[in-house]
Design a protein around this motif. Structure first.
Motif, PDB file in Angstrom:
ATOM      1  N   GLN A  21      -3.776  60.087 -49.918  1.00  0.00           N
ATOM      2  CA  GLN A  21      -3.080  60.683 -51.070  1.00  0.00           C
ATOM      3  C   GLN A  21      -1.851  59.881 -51.474  1.00  0.00           C
ATOM      4  O   GLN A  21      -1.466  59.882 -52.641  1.00  0.00           O
ATOM      5  N   LYS A  24      -2.490  56.367 -54.090  1.00  0.00           N
ATOM      6  CA  LYS A  24      -2.428  56.626 -55.539  1.00  0.00           C
ATOM      7  C   LYS A  24      -3.347  55.812 -56.447  1.00  0.00           C
ATOM      8  O   LYS A  24      -3.770  56.287 -57.492  1.00  0.00           O
ATOM      9  N   PHE A  25      -3.692  54.570 -56.077  1.00  0.00           N
ATOM     10  CA  PHE A  25      -4.391  53.698 -57.028  1.00  0.00           C
ATOM     11  C   PHE A  25      -5.472  52.930 -56.280  1.00  0.00           C
ATOM     12  O   PHE A  25      -5.185  52.203 -55.323  1.00  0.00           O
ATOM     13  N   GLU A 288      -8.859  62.973 -57.008  1.00  0.00           N
ATOM     14  CA  GLU A 288      -8.788  61.628 -57.592  1.00  0.00           C
ATOM     15  C   GLU A 288      -9.593  61.650 -58.896  1.00  0.00           C
ATOM     16  O   GLU A 288     -10.707  62.150 -58.914  1.00  0.00           O
ATOM     17  N   VAL A 319      -0.756  60.565 -61.490  1.00  0.00           N
ATOM     18  CA  VAL A 319       0.157  60.650 -60.351  1.00  0.00           C
ATOM     19  C   VAL A 319       1.175  61.780 -60.557  1.00  0.00           C
ATOM     20  O   VAL A 319       1.538  62.483 -59.610  1.00  0.00           O
ATOM     21  N   ASN A 324      -4.811  60.824 -57.528  1.00  0.00           N
ATOM     22  CA  ASN A 324      -5.013  59.373 -57.416  1.00  0.00           C
ATOM     23  C   ASN A 324      -5.868  58.906 -58.582  1.00  0.00           C
ATOM     24  O   ASN A 324      -6.705  59.667 -59.084  1.00  0.00           O
ATOM     25  N   ILE A 359       5.637  55.528 -57.833  1.00  0.00           N
ATOM     26  CA  ILE A 359       4.207  55.871 -57.804  1.00  0.00           C
ATOM     27  C   ILE A 359       3.744  56.222 -56.392  1.00  0.00           C
ATOM     28  O   ILE A 359       3.212  57.307 -56.143  1.00  0.00           O
ATOM     29  N   TYR A 360       3.946  55.296 -55.448  1.00  0.00           N
ATOM     30  CA  TYR A 360       3.356  55.453 -54.107  1.00  0.00           C
ATOM     31  C   TYR A 360       4.051  56.541 -53.301  1.00  0.00           C
ATOM     32  O   TYR A 360       5.274  56.693 -53.380  1.00  0.00           O
ATOM     33  N   ASN A 361       3.255  57.273 -52.527  1.00  0.00           N
ATOM     34  CA  ASN A 361       3.773  58.346 -51.665  1.00  0.00           C
ATOM     35  C   ASN A 361       4.622  59.353 -52.433  1.00  0.00           C
ATOM     36  O   ASN A 361       5.534  59.968 -51.884  1.00  0.00           O
ATOM     37  N   SER A 362       4.314  59.504 -53.726  1.00  0.00           N
ATOM     38  CA  SER A 362       5.084  60.452 -54.541  1.00  0.00           C
ATOM     39  C   SER A 362       4.404  61.811 -54.534  1.00  0.00           C
ATOM     40  O   SER A 362       3.245  61.946 -54.136  1.00  0.00           O
ATOM     41  N   GLU A 363       5.151  62.814 -54.984  1.00  0.00           N
ATOM     42  CA  GLU A 363       4.550  64.138 -55.143  1.00  0.00           C
ATOM     43  C   GLU A 363       4.849  64.649 -56.549  1.00  0.00           C
ATOM     44  O   GLU A 363       5.761  64.147 -57.220  1.00  0.00           O
ATOM     45  N   THR A 376       7.774  62.178 -61.189  1.00  0.00           N
ATOM     46  CA  THR A 376       7.278  62.171 -59.810  1.00  0.00           C
ATOM     47  C   THR A 376       8.504  62.300 -58.900  1.00  0.00           C
ATOM     48  O   THR A 376       9.640  62.083 -59.348  1.00  0.00           O
TER      49      THR A 376
END
Length: 456
Positions: A21, A24-25, A288, A319, A324, A359-363, A376
């Protein structure tokens, strides 16, 4: 939780799902002998009257002649430009972190060296079999593993080449098995064994596999059919393939394996896969969106590819909803992508280099979006993505941007990623108003989306 989603009870699966999760991409690739004709993957051999199942070309008028010619594509498939390292480099630069590759589509042609069938890329009938890299799935997984991508094996549960799925005694009627498995249980058992064995091969001889991505959701137990879904209404038989046996044995070989039994809600659909769409609101479980970069899933000469602006917009929207993006590129018959695809990945990578931290490891964080701004959250920072206007690359910012973020605490600092200039703001009754100097409104040099980082 969604009424149908079942949280996996295996802690290792939960851990992998959490890791996935955060990525993301991802990169999706539909590739097979069908790429030579530039048709919609396997679908033209399916005897249904849909836009995507139409038979074209010299054999189109006769179903059996067409199917024979289609299966004969095996004898001309020779993708000599195949070099997965080239794909890895482009995908890595673009910020993609996982890959899902079609090891077998519905037509039954395998892009791996199965022992269960001769309808495969490594068969002596296929010219590419003499190439040292002929076991394509293995080469793809190996190349992407070296760069720490999570590895996903797409596998079609139905197999239209297998005599125990489409029994030659009956003509195929539609996408489903063409006989009643309850009436011919021995034949169906042979098909179940065949499927189990092929999946075991992929789990055993192909390095670390993180995701088993199963397509063909009409192969499912009768009691899981959702009559409110049009295509599920037409499933005539119980097509229980014994997912418990498949998943259990697969996880012995690949501990923590994420299983995606698409559209079959329950313990083997570890995440859901909205196709060619973006949910309007966050979903309460892992998901996703799988979306094509071009118009088609598999290679079509001269396909129309989405612009960098459209792709970044999709990524940001997905996102911001907690999902994803799995973006598909179809390799051509020569074994390479269209140059346009490389160009798009380069543009996306240029953007990710500046803005990837949001972006990454975002919620997802409420209100998720307002107007052209999407949010995010990573740690104690909130990121506000201001999208460029449709069909434009350059971002034009307004004089003031107002952000309605609730209960995040006291704002310590706001920066504009990629710009080394102080950003002034005021907070009035919980609303953050960012003032953009005239020079930054139009001359900011930012493309696709400008990202404000709000630190609390």
């Amino acid at each position: 939780m969604s009424k149908d989603y079942v949280v996996p009870n295996d802690s290792l699966v939960q851990k992998n799902l959490h890791k996935w999760q955060g990525l993301k991409f991802g990169l999706f690739m539909h590739w097979g002998t069908y790429s030579q004709w530039g048709v919609v993957e396997s679908w033209s051999i399916c005897p249904e009257d849909e836009g995507w199942t139409q038979r074209r070309g010299p054999y189109g008028a006769d179903y059996y002649g067409y199917k024979k010619a289609y299966e004969n594509l095996q004898t001309t498939f020779n993708p000599t430009k195949f070099s997965p390292e080239k794909w890895v480099a482009a995908a890595k630069y673009a910020g993609m972190k996982y890959v899902v590759f079609t090891t077998k589509h519905h037509d039954g042609f395998t892009m791996f060296d199965t022992k269960q069938s001769d309808y495969k890329i490594t068969s002596p009938k296929t010219p590419f079999s003499t190439n040292p890299r002929s076991n394509v799935a293995k080469e793809v997984f190996s190349a992407f593993s070296k760069e720490n991508f999570m590895i996903g094996a797409y596998f079609s549960k139905p197999d239209w080449h297998n005599e125990n799925y489409w029994w030659p005694y009956f003509p195929p009627k539609d996408r489903n098995v063409n006989y009643d498995p309850a009436k011919y249980p021995e034949r169906w058992q042979k098909f179940k064994d065949f499927t189990f064995n092929q999946i075991q091969e992929l789990m055993t001889g192909y390095g670390k596999v993180d995701i088993l991505w199963l397509d063909g959701g009409w192969v499912r137990p009768k009691n899981t059919i959702d009559a409110s879904v049009d295509w599920q209404k037409t499933i005539p038989y119980d097509q229980d393939i014994d997912m418990t046996k498949i998943a259990t044995a697969a996880r012995v070989k690949q501990p923590g394996l994420i299983v995606v039994d698409r559209t079959v809600a329950g313990q083997y659909e570890n995440y859901t896969t909205p196709e060619q769409q973006v949910p309007d609101a966050p979903l309460d479980h892992p998901w996703e969106s799988c979306i094509t970069m071009g118009n088609s899933w598999s290679y079509v000469p001269g396909d129309h590819y989405k612009s960098a602006n459209e792709i970044v917009t999709l990524l940001v929207k997905i996102v911001s909803r907690g999902g994803n993006l799995l973006m598909n590129i179809g390799p051509g018959p020569d074994g390479d992508w269209d140059p346009v695809a490389y160009n798009r990945l380069k543009q996306i990578g240029d953007w990710i280099k500046i803005n990837g931290e949001g972006i990454y490891n975002s919620e997802a964080i409420a209100p998720y979006s307002e107007g052209n701004t999407y949010y995010t959250k990573v740690g104690k920072s909130v990121y506000a993505f201001v999208l460029a206007a449709k069909d434009k690359d350059a971002v034009v910012l307004p004089a003031t941007i107002s952000l309605h973020l609730k209960d995040q605490g006291k704002v310590k600092k706001i920066t504009l990623l990629g710009i080394n200039q102080k950003i002034k703001y005021t907070v009035v009754q919980g609303v953050i108003n960012i003032n953009i100097p005239a020079s930054l409104q139009t001359q900011n040099g930012l493309n696709q989306a400008a990202v404000f980082k709000i630190q609390y």
